[in-house]
Design a protein around this motif. Structure first.
Motif, short mmCIF file in Angstrom:
data_model
loop_
_atom_site.label_atom_id
_atom_site.label_comp_id
_atom_site.label_asym_id
_atom_site.label_seq_id
_atom_site.Cartn_x
_atom_site.Cartn_y
_atom_site.Cartn_z
N GLY A 18 0.77 -1.22 0.00
CA GLY A 18 0.00 0.00 0.00
C GLY A 18 0.81 1.28 0.00
O GLY A 18 0.24 2.38 0.05
N ARG A 19 2.13 1.19 -0.09
CA ARG A 19 2.97 2.38 -0.02
C ARG A 19 3.09 3.11 -1.36
O ARG A 19 3.46 4.28 -1.39
CB ARG A 19 4.37 2.00 0.48
N HIS A 20 2.77 2.42 -2.43
CA HIS A 20 2.90 3.03 -3.75
C HIS A 20 1.65 2.77 -4.60
O HIS A 20 0.95 1.77 -4.40
CB HIS A 20 4.13 2.48 -4.48
N LEU A 21 1.42 3.69 -5.51
CA LEU A 21 0.36 3.56 -6.50
C LEU A 21 1.00 3.77 -7.86
O LEU A 21 1.83 4.68 -8.03
CB LEU A 21 -0.73 4.61 -6.26
N ALA A 22 0.63 2.95 -8.83
CA ALA A 22 1.12 3.11 -10.19
C ALA A 22 -0.06 3.42 -11.10
O ALA A 22 -1.17 2.91 -10.90
CB ALA A 22 1.86 1.86 -10.66
N SER A 23 0.18 4.25 -12.10
CA SER A 23 -0.85 4.59 -13.07
C SER A 23 -0.25 4.54 -14.47
O SER A 23 0.93 4.84 -14.66
CB SER A 23 -1.43 5.98 -12.79
N ALA A 24 -1.07 4.18 -15.44
CA ALA A 24 -0.63 4.10 -16.83
C ALA A 24 -1.56 4.94 -17.69
O ALA A 24 -2.79 4.86 -17.53
CB ALA A 24 -0.62 2.65 -17.32
#
Length: 242
Positions: free
Chosen positions: A162-168
């Protein structure tokens, strides 16, 4: 779209244009239908449906969510709508819209993908307006709006811790965000016609993006996040270039 609950007991599927956006939740073992949601139906002049990553169960198994896209018919459900149900009972708990009103063909309000945070407290929304929206389940409000993509956002995914979020996005980049500060940590160029899949590895150390189109066959990109984050911490680079 297809989604399984974390325990594997429920299976959700959504129909596309010809099925009017119908969602069916079934017992994964018996195949018996438990709930059917037909809130996004086909109306004259309007077609509302779901992206490939437009439905999801919360990790704790309590909630089920869906995000819509399509053409506004002027009545009924709208594109750019997030709905959240109680997974077991099928009770509708929340309806939230990216915009109060949508003009067909003029507004970018579509939800291209959604993802629950590992603690089931937030939903990340990939929006066609180029932003990533963070929706707080407890308050039923947007808590953050992440700007950086220069075109539609197609996919979002949280790291296992839950420490990072990725988006494309359709700007041919994958962007990495900190969920503590909600600042962008990295912008990764991706030479693919379309990014159709984005996932962290189970240990959270790698990020994988895949895609292609009718002309160019599917390809996969893999990043070592441990090395990537370490490199970003060692150098002071303007946020637009990260």
């Amino acid at each position: 779209a297809l989604a399984f609950s974390r325990a594997g007991t429920l299976r959700a599927t959504s129909g596309n244009w010809h099925f009017g956006g119908r969602i069916s939740i079934r017992d994964a073992d018996t195949g018996k239908e438990i709930h059917r949601f037909e809130g996004w139906w086909h109306q004259p002049g309007g077609l509302v449906s779901f992206a490939d990553d437009g439905i999801a169960f919360s990790p704790d198994g309590k909630l089920f969510a869906a995000g819509s896209f399509g053409r506004d018919s002027g009545e009924g459900p709208k594109p750019g709508e997030l709905r959240v149900w109680e997974a077991e009972k099928g009770k509708l708990l929340s309806v939230w819209r990216t915009k109060d009103s949508v003009q067909d063909g003029k507004d970018n309000a579509a939800i291209q993908g959604i993802a629950f945070s590992p603690d089931s407290r937030r939903i990340a929304i990939a929006c066609s307006d180029g932003d990533v929206w963070i929706w707080d389940i407890a308050t039923k409000q947007v808590s953050e709006k992440l700007k950086g993509h220069r075109s539609q956002v197609r996919r979002v995914t949280f790291s296992p811790d839950g420490r990072h979020l990725a988006s494309a996005g359709r700007d041919h980049t994958v962007r990495l965000w900190s969920t503590e500060s909600w600042k962008q940590l990295a912008s990764l160029p991706v030479d693919l016609p379309e990014i159709s899949a984005l996932r962290f590895s189970p240990d959270g150390n790698s990020l994988v993006a895949g895609g292609g189109d009718f002309i160019r066959s599917g390809e996969v990109r893999i990043w070592d996040l441990v090395q990537l984050i370490h490199e970003r911490m060692e150098c002071d680079v303007p946020s637009d270039d990260r």
